[in-house]
Design an enzyme around this catalytic site. Sequence first.
Site, PDB file in Angstrom:
ATOM      1  NE  ARG A   1      38.693  21.990  11.385  1.00 64.42           N
ATOM      2  CZ  ARG A   1      37.600  22.667  11.728  1.00 64.42           C
ATOM      3  NH1 ARG A   1      36.424  22.335  11.208  1.00 64.42           N
ATOM      4  NH2 ARG A   1      37.679  23.670  12.554  1.00 64.42           N
TER       5      ARG A   1
ATOM      6  CE  LYS B   1      41.765  26.982  18.346  1.00 69.95           C
ATOM      7  NZ  LYS B   1      40.747  25.925  18.106  1.00 69.95           N
TER       8      LYS B   1
ATOM      9  NE  ARG C   1      45.696  24.460  13.526  1.00 67.03           N
ATOM     10  CZ  ARG C   1      44.657  25.286  13.639  1.00 67.03           C
ATOM     11  NH1 ARG C   1      44.850  26.573  13.742  1.00 67.03           N
ATOM     12  NH2 ARG C   1      43.436  24.809  13.651  1.00 67.03           N
TER      13      ARG C   1
ATOM     14  NE  ARG D   1      32.787  26.997  13.346  1.00 76.23           N
ATOM     15  CZ  ARG D   1      34.058  26.769  13.635  1.00 76.23           C
ATOM     16  NH1 ARG D   1      34.666  27.458  14.584  1.00 76.23           N
ATOM     17  NH2 ARG D   1      34.724  25.836  12.984  1.00 76.23           N
TER      18      ARG D   1
ATOM     19  NE  ARG E   1      35.668  27.351   9.977  1.00 75.84           N
ATOM     20  CZ  ARG E   1      36.571  27.386  10.947  1.00 75.84           C
ATOM     21  NH1 ARG E   1      36.538  28.372  11.845  1.00 75.84           N
ATOM     22  NH2 ARG E   1      37.514  26.479  11.038  1.00 75.84           N
TER      23      ARG E   1
HETATM   24  P1  AP5 Z   1      34.728  28.696  18.107  1.00 73.44           P
HETATM   25  O1  AP5 Z   1      34.976  29.757  19.120  1.00 73.44           O
HETATM   26  O2  AP5 Z   1      34.512  29.101  16.692  1.00 73.44           O
HETATM   27  O3  AP5 Z   1      35.864  27.552  18.221  1.00 73.44           O
HETATM   28  P2  AP5 Z   1      37.365  27.562  17.760  1.00 73.44           P
HETATM   29  O4  AP5 Z   1      38.142  26.850  18.814  1.00 73.44           O
HETATM   30  O5  AP5 Z   1      37.821  28.923  17.377  1.00 73.44           O
HETATM   31  O6  AP5 Z   1      37.216  26.613  16.504  1.00 73.44           O
HETATM   32  P3  AP5 Z   1      37.835  26.648  15.073  1.00 73.44           P
HETATM   33  O7  AP5 Z   1      37.089  25.583  14.294  1.00 73.44           O
HETATM   34  O8  AP5 Z   1      37.858  28.012  14.469  1.00 73.44           O
HETATM   35  O9  AP5 Z   1      39.283  26.172  15.364  1.00 73.44           O
HETATM   36  P4  AP5 Z   1      40.260  25.517  14.426  1.00 73.44           P
HETATM   37  O10 AP5 Z   1      41.498  25.599  15.236  1.00 73.44           O
HETATM   38  O11 AP5 Z   1      39.950  24.182  13.879  1.00 73.44           O
HETATM   39  O12 AP5 Z   1      40.124  26.403  13.113  1.00 73.44           O
HETATM   40  P5  AP5 Z   1      41.006  27.562  12.516  1.00 73.44           P
HETATM   41  O13 AP5 Z   1      40.087  28.547  11.954  1.00 73.44           O
HETATM   42  O14 AP5 Z   1      42.062  28.009  13.468  1.00 73.44           O
HETATM   43  O15 AP5 Z   1      33.472  27.834  18.615  1.00 73.44           O
HETATM   44  C1  AP5 Z   1      32.958  26.759  17.841  1.00 73.44           C
HETATM   45  C2  AP5 Z   1      31.433  26.752  17.932  1.00 73.44           C
HETATM   46  O16 AP5 Z   1      31.067  26.443  19.290  1.00 73.44           O
HETATM   47  C3  AP5 Z   1      30.780  28.108  17.619  1.00 73.44           C
HETATM   48  O17 AP5 Z   1      29.548  27.880  16.989  1.00 73.44           O
HETATM   49  C4  AP5 Z   1      30.561  28.760  19.011  1.00 73.44           C
HETATM   50  O18 AP5 Z   1      29.440  29.629  19.004  1.00 73.44           O
HETATM   51  C5  AP5 Z   1      30.322  27.520  19.883  1.00 73.44           C
HETATM   52  N1  AP5 Z   1      30.840  27.658  21.235  1.00 73.44           N
HETATM   53  C6  AP5 Z   1      31.996  28.260  21.642  1.00 73.44           C
HETATM   54  N2  AP5 Z   1      32.147  28.152  22.985  1.00 73.44           N
HETATM   55  C7  AP5 Z   1      31.062  27.452  23.434  1.00 73.44           C
HETATM   56  C8  AP5 Z   1      30.641  26.999  24.717  1.00 73.44           C
HETATM   57  N3  AP5 Z   1      31.381  27.245  25.837  1.00 73.44           N
HETATM   58  N4  AP5 Z   1      29.478  26.314  24.801  1.00 73.44           N
HETATM   59  C9  AP5 Z   1      28.730  26.054  23.702  1.00 73.44           C
HETATM   60  N5  AP5 Z   1      29.059  26.459  22.443  1.00 73.44           N
HETATM   61  C10 AP5 Z   1      30.216  27.143  22.317  1.00 73.44           C
HETATM   62  O19 AP5 Z   1      41.768  26.791  11.348  1.00 73.44           O
HETATM   63  C11 AP5 Z   1      41.089  26.316  10.212  1.00 73.44           C
HETATM   64  C12 AP5 Z   1      42.086  25.687   9.266  1.00 73.44           C
HETATM   65  O20 AP5 Z   1      43.067  26.669   8.859  1.00 73.44           O
HETATM   66  C13 AP5 Z   1      42.923  24.534   9.833  1.00 73.44           C
HETATM   67  O21 AP5 Z   1      42.249  23.303   9.754  1.00 73.44           O
HETATM   68  C14 AP5 Z   1      44.172  24.602   8.947  1.00 73.44           C
HETATM   69  O22 AP5 Z   1      43.920  24.026   7.690  1.00 73.44           O
HETATM   70  C15 AP5 Z   1      44.368  26.094   8.755  1.00 73.44           C
HETATM   71  N6  AP5 Z   1      45.244  26.701   9.776  1.00 73.44           N
HETATM   72  C16 AP5 Z   1      44.899  27.659  10.695  1.00 73.44           C
HETATM   73  N7  AP5 Z   1      45.944  27.979  11.463  1.00 73.44           N
HETATM   74  C17 AP5 Z   1      46.987  27.209  11.029  1.00 73.44           C
HETATM   75  C18 AP5 Z   1      48.338  27.078  11.443  1.00 73.44           C
HETATM   76  N8  AP5 Z   1      48.834  27.767  12.481  1.00 73.44           N
HETATM   77  N9  AP5 Z   1      49.115  26.185  10.792  1.00 73.44           N
HETATM   78  C19 AP5 Z   1      48.646  25.462   9.753  1.00 73.44           C
HETATM   79  N10 AP5 Z   1      47.375  25.539   9.307  1.00 73.44           N
HETATM   80  C20 AP5 Z   1      46.547  26.407   9.948  1.00 73.44           C
END
Ligand code: AP5
Length: 213
Positions: free
Chosen positions: A169, A13, A88, A127, A158
């Site tokens: 997660r 994402k 979410r 990552r 991270r």
């Molecule tokens: P990346 O693009 O970083 O993936 P992502 O989907 O953004 O993953 P996140 O881990 O950031 O998502 P998340 O939803 O768990 O975390 P968030 O920060 O929102 O890609 C991942 C890796 O793969 C990278 O190394 C990239 O280079 C690689 N990659 C990408 N595309 C690829 C491809 N096609 N092929 C190969 N490699 C690829 O949330 C973190 C925490 O915050 C949550 O757990 C929660 O505690 C809190 N939080 C955030 N939002 C909320 C909310 N709305 N409500 C409650 N808690 C929340």
Amino acid sequence: MNMILLGAPGAGKGTQGALLAERLDVPKIATGDILRDAVRRGTELGREARKYMDAGELVPDSVIFGLVQEALESPAAEKGVILDGFPRTVAQAERLQAMLGDMGRDLDAIVEIAVPDETIVRRLSGRRSCPSCGRVYNVHSSGTGERCESCGDALVQRDDDREETVRRRLEVYHSTTAPLVDHYSGAGVPLHRVDGDRPVGEVQSDILARLES
Ligand code: AP5
């Protein structure tokens, strides 16, 4: 263009959101990035959020809603936004609908990036990200060095990318966030499911083609 990127942790994402933001010239609002910034700065909100993030749990809505409202109301977001990591839960989706409605705005598209869990566990172990500019790398798919190619800062891993936390997660995603696909089906907003288990450029082209269709 107001759109949501849905998908499991590590589905891509953030990666796709950054490319789309540049291409569509609208900001990406990533709740995870906003929370990590607060953790890094050691604010009260950051200290509160950290407990949940490190455990792989969702941060309470009382923290999240204010952050999203503020981001949606910023002048940069007037032309539209790409939402990454919000909503979410069904409750968050309902709140988003109300916020956009109060602002006289509509949701234009939802893109779900689908990736198998085992690909995700491997991806997240590799990552690395830049704490200064947020650029994301992966040691498995690119020749990632120790420093950011954009700003030169040292790359970090991270805290929530440890395997046990990633697996928690994923559980939270499947039980709480994946039901949003059903919630949005038939809601009158185009919902596109793209295969995210392909090279980044292919995923991006697919998303753009669907948004343009
Ligand atoms: P990346 O693009 O970083 O993936 P992502 O989907 O953004 O993953 P996140 O881990 O950031 O998502 P998340 O939803 O768990 O975390 P968030 O920060 O929102 O890609 C991942 C890796 O793969 C990278 O190394 C990239 O280079 C690689 N990659 C990408 N595309 C690829 C491809 N096609 N092929 C190969 N490699 C690829 O949330 C973190 C925490 O915050 C949550 O757990 C929660 O505690 C809190 N939080 C955030 N939002 C909320 C909310 N709305 N409500 C409650 N808690 C929340």
